[in-house]
Design an enzyme around this catalytic site. Structure first.
Site, PDB file in Angstrom:
ATOM      1  N   ALA A 167       4.124   1.241   0.223  1.00 34.97           N
ATOM      2  CA  ALA A 167       3.922  -0.171  -0.120  1.00 34.97           C
ATOM      3  C   ALA A 167       3.891  -0.312  -1.639  1.00 34.97           C
ATOM      4  O   ALA A 167       3.005   0.241  -2.288  1.00 34.97           O
ATOM      5  CB  ALA A 167       2.623  -0.684   0.486  1.00 34.97           C
ATOM      6  N   PRO A 168       4.840  -1.063  -2.225  1.00 34.47           N
ATOM      7  CA  PRO A 168       4.870  -1.221  -3.686  1.00 34.47           C
ATOM      8  C   PRO A 168       4.055  -2.428  -4.132  1.00 34.47           C
ATOM      9  O   PRO A 168       3.928  -3.426  -3.401  1.00 34.47           O
ATOM     10  CB  PRO A 168       6.352  -1.447  -3.971  1.00 34.47           C
ATOM     11  CG  PRO A 168       6.829  -2.188  -2.748  1.00 34.47           C
ATOM     12  CD  PRO A 168       6.016  -1.668  -1.579  1.00 34.47           C
ATOM     13  N   PHE A 183       3.219  -7.944  -4.115  1.00 35.70           N
ATOM     14  CA  PHE A 183       2.845  -6.868  -3.193  1.00 35.70           C
ATOM     15  C   PHE A 183       3.599  -6.994  -1.874  1.00 35.70           C
ATOM     16  O   PHE A 183       3.797  -8.101  -1.358  1.00 35.70           O
ATOM     17  CB  PHE A 183       1.330  -6.934  -2.935  1.00 35.70           C
ATOM     18  CG  PHE A 183       0.855  -6.100  -1.785  1.00 35.70           C
ATOM     19  CD1 PHE A 183       0.989  -4.717  -1.804  1.00 35.70           C
ATOM     20  CD2 PHE A 183       0.258  -6.698  -0.680  1.00 35.70           C
ATOM     21  CE1 PHE A 183       0.543  -3.948  -0.743  1.00 35.70           C
ATOM     22  CE2 PHE A 183      -0.195  -5.935   0.383  1.00 35.70           C
ATOM     23  CZ  PHE A 183      -0.051  -4.549   0.356  1.00 35.70           C
ATOM     24  N   HIS A 184       4.048  -5.848  -1.342  1.00 36.03           N
ATOM     25  CA  HIS A 184       4.694  -5.783  -0.024  1.00 36.03           C
ATOM     26  C   HIS A 184       3.914  -4.793   0.831  1.00 36.03           C
ATOM     27  O   HIS A 184       3.909  -3.598   0.574  1.00 36.03           O
ATOM     28  CB  HIS A 184       6.149  -5.323  -0.161  1.00 36.03           C
ATOM     29  CG  HIS A 184       6.941  -5.465   1.107  1.00 36.03           C
ATOM     30  ND1 HIS A 184       6.549  -4.914   2.296  1.00 36.03           N
ATOM     31  CD2 HIS A 184       8.121  -6.103   1.366  1.00 36.03           C
ATOM     32  CE1 HIS A 184       7.443  -5.192   3.235  1.00 36.03           C
ATOM     33  NE2 HIS A 184       8.406  -5.919   2.695  1.00 36.03           N
ATOM     34  N   SER A 185       3.276  -5.302   1.873  1.00 36.23           N
ATOM     35  CA  SER A 185       2.482  -4.456   2.762  1.00 36.23           C
ATOM     36  C   SER A 185       3.377  -3.646   3.690  1.00 36.23           C
ATOM     37  O   SER A 185       4.571  -3.926   3.844  1.00 36.23           O
ATOM     38  CB  SER A 185       1.532  -5.333   3.585  1.00 36.23           C
ATOM     39  OG  SER A 185       0.825  -4.552   4.528  1.00 36.23           O
TER      40      SER A 185
END
Length: 951
Positions: free
Chosen positions: A787-788, A806-808
């Site tokens: 996740a970034p 944010f990407h979960s």
């Protein structure tokens, strides 16, 4: 005065040629110095001022500010520079007359560059940046770039008997190029980092560059001392007499014949250009195959079956059948023409049929190039020319992507509406093939025994390492720059302008491979390349990029060595194995990030360093084989056999093309350099932020979507946008970077986020406000995909605002998502007093599960609209800033996810959740009316059918 008594053919007058140089030097320096004196006397504080600082922070004017738009200094400069043009043209002519007698094409080329350089000087002199900024820049960059071949050519042609002039040229020429380094450094300090006083230091170096440039040309004083300019009466005009036209014509014809007899051939140069364009088409099609294939697993969220088409490159296997091999090698033109189905593919609307057309094109192209190399194996100079075209084709493809902001204009995902040049590319491809293969080859039918030493398997491994490294790492100039990127402030290279450095390294490498094959074949150079691979894999910033440059030089140098040794083995076995190993390595580069979607993906999870090691070992196998195959004793001693005159002459044209490509790359870098003068749409301390999952910039119909994305983002008047699923710097995404196009078109700063070697699907941030600092995070992901996250601090109207993108992780990995929510909540909670905004992809229902970690005491964040229950992925959270509006905008056919937008007011407290009617909202806080009702191009306010506004 007595009438002239000169006879026909007698001298009227003469003078030493050095006086032309004296005039040129005097008037050139007078132009700049007079403008500087007058400008400082009359407008000192105005000409030292720039867009960020004025006096006393900046206290010395730049050249452009001095000679620019102010009267009368501009007039002083223009008058003297106009006078300079006469001696300038005369100097170029004299230099050509002094050097052309040695023969060859170089004196003509240098003379042509000298004339072009003089004309471009007139362009940027008389068209100022205020008159027309675009054309001023074009003329300026043309002049600066033309200085490179002018300087190198003049040094190469300098009479070796005149040590004084040669020494002066080397000193001033070297100084000119070395000064570019601090010049660029201080310009970036000023333009990117806004450092006080940096522009003054830049100005000093700029003036020294100007003085050095004129001094370089002044060295002709020593050369022209031995020349005399004579005016001779050949027709008796001083006595009113003429000679017969026949005598004059005979004399002129003799002079013309003497000038143009040796050297340059336009036919040969066109042949070389056609060859290189064929190489460009090959790399354009090869890089488009995986990109076109990626569309299908992307929409299936797993293997789709279409992935098998990457095996199209195994087509050389049919060359194992003798009649087929003879047929193909005797009909190379037809085979190459069949490969153009990959370029025609853009006319097909259905994605699956378009993919099949691309696959057919790649299949025929790999077959055609294998047969081409094999057919030329008995003619070393022709084989070298084809290999040079193959390597330069890669550079041309990368430069085309550099010019088109990382999209290749002839890819099948491009067409007219999104900036494609497909029709133009196809026409040139047909012409290039007709030109390059107008003669049938007979070499391919000759039987040649394989070498006694070496191995076709080792040769295939070397080719595989070569092909995959060229495709994976150097088919786009920004790929490895993003490998070493770690956020703002910039501590390493930028995609623009430093992508041009990648081209320079690649060009240098190819020259080494052509002119020093013994060194290119050596283990010493292999060690340099391997060290470069280790550096770019292990280090960030400039250290890592220096490794990338070393690796790029090595890869291009290895190309002639590995291909020329491989063609000595049976082509079907060698090249089929090479493309098979290439495909295995290609899949390995994908598995490192796509491990959650493929069988046994865990074996290569986040192990890019393993893949790089495998590539380097493959290259080593190829070098070992090349050394075994090499039979000349000179190469084993580290020396190089002298090429034949035919080979030397043929090679020259490819070097010219290499030089032209380098000039083109530098010019593009100059013209694309960002202005960094961005401003928000609404200056009333409003901040409009959005979040969008862009699905790797491929729309529902497999077209590149950057142009459509630009239009809707511009119309939404966004100041800050977070982009997810945005990392396209992989083979399967075409080694693209959509953020470059969007940032330049929208006028925004950009942070790419965790780089391609960090094994995420990507997070990016674009901002109208300066990015003061940004940090990249990889959140805990023990089971699923990484996740970034980006944590950036923006300077918004003098107030620091923290923005998180944010990407979960995926729904299938609940423990990953729980750990990630804890990590991000702690990260957001570390910002206690500053305003903060989260632009995110959370994979949770409102007010359930991990939502209560993201929105809670630990993070301090509030939901932009707690009543919006119809969310699962995208969320906007905030704190310490007033939220004034929220909207959801439909995506049309661009991607699979909507755009969510929030409008905030900087410097005001958070406010309440009370919803107010739009007619009670200040005009500057309203969302664009364009998207009400049916909206535009499929984009409209939906879910609520209108934006929401809050008290």
């Amino acid at each position: 005065m007595a009438p002239s008594k000169y006879e026909k053919g007698e001298v009227v007058t003469s003078f030493n040629a050095k006086w032309i140089t004296y005039l040129h030097t005097t008037f050139a320096y007078a132009a700049f110095v007079s403008a500087l004196i007058v400008g400082c006397s009359l407008h000192y504080k105005k000409i030292v001022e720039n867009e960020f600082y004025g006096y006393p922070q900046e206290w010395f004017p730049s050249v452009s500010a001095t000679i620019g738009d102010r009267y009368p200094e501009r007039s002083f400069f223009m008058v003297f520079i106009a006078i300079t043009s006469g001696p300038r043209f005369a100097m170029v002519a004299l230099w050509y007359c002094m050097t052309f007698v040695r023969g060859g094409a170089l004196p003509k080329f240098v003379a042509g560059v000298g004339v072009f350089r003089t004309l471009s000087c007139g362009g940027w002199t008389y068209v100022t940046s205020t008159d027309d900024h675009h054309w001023h820049d074009i003329f300026m960059v043309s002049y600066l770039v033309a200085t490179i071949p002018w300087t190198v050519g003049c040094i190469a042609l300098s009479p070796r008997g005149n040590a004084k002039s040669l020494k002066g040229r080397k000193i001033f020429g070297s100084a000119f190029f070395l000064l570019i380094i601090p010049l660029t450094y201080y310009f970036l300090q000023h333009k990117v980092h806004h450092v006080s006083g940096a522009y003054t230091k830049y100005a000093f170096f700029e003036w020294i560059v100007v003085l050095t440039d004129v001094a370089f040309d002044a060295m002709t004083i020593y050369d022209f001392e031995g020349l005399e300019v004579t005016i001779r009466d050949v027709r008796g005009v001083t006595r009113g007499q003429t000679v017969s036209d026949a005598v004059l014509e005979k004399e002129m014809n003799r002079d013309v014949a003497e000038i143009f007899a040796p050297g340059f051939s336009w036919a040969a140069s066109i042949d070389a250009a056609a060859d290189v364009y064929n190489g460009f088409v090959f790399w354009s099609m090869l890089t488009s195959l995986a990109l076109s294939t990626w569309y299908f697993p992307l929409w299936h969220m797993g293997l789709s079956g279409y992935e098998a088409i990457i095996l199209a490159s195994l087509s050389p296997i049919v060359l194992g059948i003798a009649p087929v091999r003879s047929l193909v090698t005797q009909n190379l033109r037809a085979t190459h023409l069949l490969s153009l189905s990959g370029l025609v593919a853009f006319t097909i609307l259905r994605p699956d049929l378009r993919l099949f057309a691309v696959g057919a094109g790649v299949s025929f192209s790999c077959l055609a190039w294998t047969a081409t190399f094999y057919a030329e194996r008995a003619q070393p100079h022709r084989l070298e020319a084809r290999i040079s075209a193959f390597a330069l084709g890669l550079m041309a493809s990368s430069i085309a992507k550099f010019a088109f902001q990382t999209n290749n204009p002839i890819w099948p995902i491009m067409h007219g509406p999104n900036g494609g040049w497909n029709k133009t590319g196809l026409v040139f491809a047909i012409l290039a093939i007709l030109r390059s293969f107008r003669h049938s080859s007979t070499a391919g039918s000759a039987s040649t025994a394989p070498p006694k030493k070496g191995s076709s398997v080792l040769a295939a491994l070397g080719l595989a390492g070569l092909f995959i490294s060229m495709h994976w790492l150097f088919s786009d100039s920004s790929t490895l720059i993003l490998w070493v990127w770690e956020g703002w402030p910039a501590r390493g290279p930028l995609a623009v302008p430093h992508g041009a450095y990648t081209f320079l390294a690649m060009g240098l490498g190819l020259l080494i491979g052509l002119y020093y094959p013994g060194f290119a074949r050596s283990w010493t150079f292999y060690g340099i390349g391997a060290t470069g691979a280790a550096l770019v894999t292990s280090f960030s910033h400039w250290t890592g990029y220096y490794g990338a440059l070393a690796l790029g030089a090595y890869i291009m140098a290895a190309a002639p060595i590995l291909i020329s040794s491989a063609v000595k083995f049976p082509p079907a076995r060698t090249f089929t194995l090479a493309f098979l190993f290439y495909n295995i390595l290609l899949l390995a580069t994908i598995w490192t990030v796509a491990y959650a979607f493929v069988p046994f993906g865990w074996t290569l999870r986040e192990r890019t360093h393993w893949v790089v090691t495998a590539v380097v070992l493959c290259l080593g196998a190829g070098i070992f084989n090349a050394q075994a195959v090499e039979t000349t004793t000179s190469s084993t001693k580290g020396k190089n056999a002298r090429p034949s005159p035919v080979a030397r002459k043929s090679r020259t044209y490819y070097v010219y093309i290499l030089l032209a490509l380098q000039i083109l790359g530098i010019s593009i870098a100059y013209l694309r350099f960002p202005s960094y003068d961005y401003a928000p749409k609404h200056p009333e301390k409003t901040l409009t932020a959005g979040i969008w999952t862009i699905h790797f910039s491929l729309d529902n119909d497999m077209w590149s979507s950057e142009h459509r994305m630009r239009d809707v983002l511009k119309e939404l008047e966004l100041d800050v946008i977070g982009l997810l699923e945005s990392d396209n710097q992989r083979i399967i995404m075409g080694n693209r970077d959509s953020t470059q196009f969007l940032a330049e078109e929208l006028g925004m700063y950009v942070d790419f986020g965790p780089g391609p070697n960090k094994h995420t699907w990507g997070a990016a941030l674009l901002s109208k406000f300066p990015i003061v600092n940004s940090t990249h995070h990889l959140l805990p992901s023990p089971v699923g995909e990484l996740a970034p996250a980006i944590h950036a601090t923006l300077d918004c109207y003098g107030t620091y605002v923290d923005v998180f993108v944010f990407h979960s992780g995926q729904e299938e990995d609940p423990e990953d998502r729980r750990l990630q929510s804890e990590y991000l909540a702690g990260l957001m909670g570390s910002v206690t007093t500053r305003p903060a905004i989260l632009l995110s992809y959370l994979v949770t229902k409102p007010k359930e599960g991990n939502y209560n970690t993201y929105v809670g005491e630990k993070s301090g964040m509030r939901d932009i609209d707690p009543s919006d229950w119809d969310r699962w992925c995208e969320y906007i959270l905030y704190k310490n800033i007033r939220r004034s509006g929220y909207a959801r905008v439909s995506r049309s056919t661009i991607t699979d996810t909507e755009i969510q937008v929030g409008r905030f007011v900087v410097g005001q407290p958070e406010g309440s959740d009370e919803i107010v009617p739009e007619n009670q909202v200040a005009e500057g806080l309203k969302f664009p009316a364009l998207f009400h009702g049916e909206g535009v191009r499929g984009h409209r306010y939906h879910v609520f059918d209108e934006p929401r506004y809050y008290a």
